[in-house]
Design an enzyme around this catalytic site. Structure first.
Site, short mmCIF file in Angstrom:
data_model
loop_
_atom_site.label_atom_id
_atom_site.label_comp_id
_atom_site.label_asym_id
_atom_site.label_seq_id
_atom_site.Cartn_x
_atom_site.Cartn_y
_atom_site.Cartn_z
N GLU A 1 0.82 -1.21 0.00
CA GLU A 1 0.00 0.00 0.00
C GLU A 1 0.86 1.27 0.00
OE1 GLU A 1 -3.23 0.49 -0.49
OE2 GLU A 1 -2.87 2.64 -0.29
N ASP B 1 1.07 0.42 -5.16
CA ASP B 1 -0.10 0.80 -5.98
C ASP B 1 -0.06 2.24 -6.48
OD1 ASP B 1 -0.61 1.71 -3.35
OD2 ASP B 1 -2.76 1.27 -3.45
N HIS B 2 0.44 3.17 -5.66
CA HIS B 2 0.45 4.59 -6.04
C HIS B 2 1.28 5.35 -5.03
CE1 HIS B 2 -2.41 5.02 -2.79
NE2 HIS B 2 -3.19 4.11 -3.37
N THR C 1 -6.27 2.78 -5.29
CA THR C 1 -6.02 1.34 -5.14
C THR C 1 -6.81 0.53 -6.16
OG1 THR C 1 -5.59 1.47 -2.76
CG2 THR C 1 -6.26 -0.66 -3.60
N HIS D 1 -0.81 3.58 4.86
CA HIS D 1 -1.77 4.44 4.15
C HIS D 1 -1.82 5.77 4.86
CE1 HIS D 1 -5.51 5.94 2.45
NE2 HIS D 1 -5.54 4.92 1.60
#
Ligand code: GP9
Ligand code: MN
Length: 431
Positions: free
Chosen positions: A38, A259-260, A82, A200
């Protein structure tokens, strides 16, 4: 219209590349684990802070002799964050210009996703995530993608214990412990996707799990990132030892990806400090969008691969390693291991990076140096940029037509085997 699908099929066929003969099928029949890191960015790998590596376990995996690691790999997510990453990885389709495809189309559209493709090869397929199943409409989208099982929060021990949760769901270490015991019970070969969540925003962590100091950029939304990244690293380390104990480590192709971004480019002064730079160039900011993509195939020699690519390219790359002819109806990405792979990475806003040039808004740069260029001054450069712009616009346009028109429903039964959703239920005994 079904003729719209034909046009798109012709486009992706024309862009299709030959498989790499030396790596094709190297992971054939092996279990597959897709491990979602994440908000984890490429710059964290090998990053040192306070005299230590922040992520020693991930670094070791990155440099493992059996791991192929990409260091020019970009996240390509849009507003779906996500969920866009998940969509790209398992379908080789982009998110739409706005919103989340999983949310808006996940229940009703026809897909040809990794789980359903592998199901047909005799794999057991399962997704794991420590949040409620409705987030990003996962419970419905995963059915459409053919996942046989979805282990969400209520499958875990004492899931509402406040000590077990932080932010969006179960803490990664708690989540991965039970995940490992479920994994061991799955009939092999399996295809499993494991989505972590503790790293996160806002990067909060309980004091007993903190094992490294915050950074000192002075930006409070940034400085906790190394602490949750370290926690994710330790959680991965524990998971690795569970897999080794269970004898799964060397029977499994293990894929790690970020993911980012975790730290958005709205925090430029802090980013400059983290990178030890006075000023950030335009290409520094594009490089900030790099995320890890690492694939460990037992018995296959790895190394750091400098090919330019992104999340859209993961599915064809993995299908190649698994020895599955990727005659998918439509894939917008291509195999990163193929020498014919086109090294152009489109972003959802129409910008792009290629191994040669970078487009940001209406400006162009040399990717390697960050030097700004005027394409009109050199006919060769002008031509390349014109062609790249055309390719990127057409790709995104066809992608959106495909999704918004649910065009995969027009594929014949022989080219796209339909998922029988009636046979899939993700309910636990407790509901
Ligand atoms: C929640 C999680 C977060 O279940 O996957 O999604 P994000 O906010 O990163 O898109
Ligand atoms: Mn995310």
């Amino acid at each position: 219209k079904s003729s719209d699908l034909d046009k798109i099929k012709a486009f992706t066929k024309q862009n299709k590349v030959l498989a790499n003969a030396t790596t094709f099928g190297k992971a054939k029949g092996k279990n597959v684990i897709i491990f979602h890191l994440e908000s984890f960015q490429q710059f964290m790998l090998d990053y040192r802070w306070d005299g230590q590596e922040v992520t020693p376990n991930l670094n070791a995996f990155y440099h493992d002799t059996n791991t192929t690691s990409f260091d020019n790999f970009y996240n390509q997510v849009g507003q779906g964050k996500t969920s866009d990453a998940e969509l790209m990885l398992e379908n080789s389709l982009y998110g739409t210009a706005s919103g989340s495809v999983m949310t808006n189309y996940g229940t009703t559209n026809t897909f040809q996703a990794m789980p359903s493709v592998l199901d047909q090869m005799g794999y057991t397929t399962a997704a794991f995530h420590g949040d409620v199943p409705s987030f990003w409409n996962r419970d419905n989208a995963y059915k459409s993608w053919g996942y046989q099982y979805f282990f969400s929060k209520s499958y875990y021990k004492d899931p509402d214990n406040p000590n077990y949760n932080i932010g969006y769901g179960l803490k990664d270490k708690i989540f991965l412990k039970d995940t490992a015991s479920y994994l061991q019970q799955l009939p092999q070969p399996f295809y499993a996707k494991i989505i972590t969540v503790t790293n996160h925003y806002p990067y909060d962590l309980d004091s007993q799990n903190i094992s490294i100091k915050k950074t000192t950029t002075g930006d409070s939304t940034v400085d906790g990132y190394v602490q949750t990244a370290r926690y994710l690293d330790q959680a991965f380390g524990e998971f690795e030892s569970y897999l080794k104990k269970a004898g799964l480590w060397n029977k499994t192709m293990i894929v790690l990806y970020g993911d980012h971004y975790g730290i958005s480019t709205n925090h430029q002064p802090a980013i400059a400090k983290l990178l030890g730079k006075k000023k950030l160039s335009a290409t520094d900011l594009v490089n900030w969008e790099k995320v890890p993509f690492m694939v460990r195939v037992p018995g296959m020699k790895g190394g750091i691969n400098h090919t330019y690519g992104g999340e859209i390219d993961v599915m064809p790359t993995l299908l190649g390693l698994l020895g599955i002819k990727d005659e998918q109806v439509v894939q917008f990405g291509t195999d990163l291991l193929s020498s014919e792979h086109r090294q152009v990475v489109p972003f959802r806003n129409g910008d792009w990076v290629s191994s040669e040039y970078t487009k940001i808004g209406s400006s162009y740069y040399v990717t390697a140096t960050g030097t700004k260029i005027k394409p009109s001054e050199d006919p060769r450069v002008k031509q390349i940029i014109k062609e790249t712009n055309k390719f990127v616009t057409q790709t995104l346009d066809y992608n959106d037509k495909l999704i918004q028109g649910n065009l995969l429903r027009f594929a014949s039964k022989s080219e796209l085997k339909r998922v029988n959703k009636k046979n899939i239920s993700y309910k636990t005994s407790t509901g």
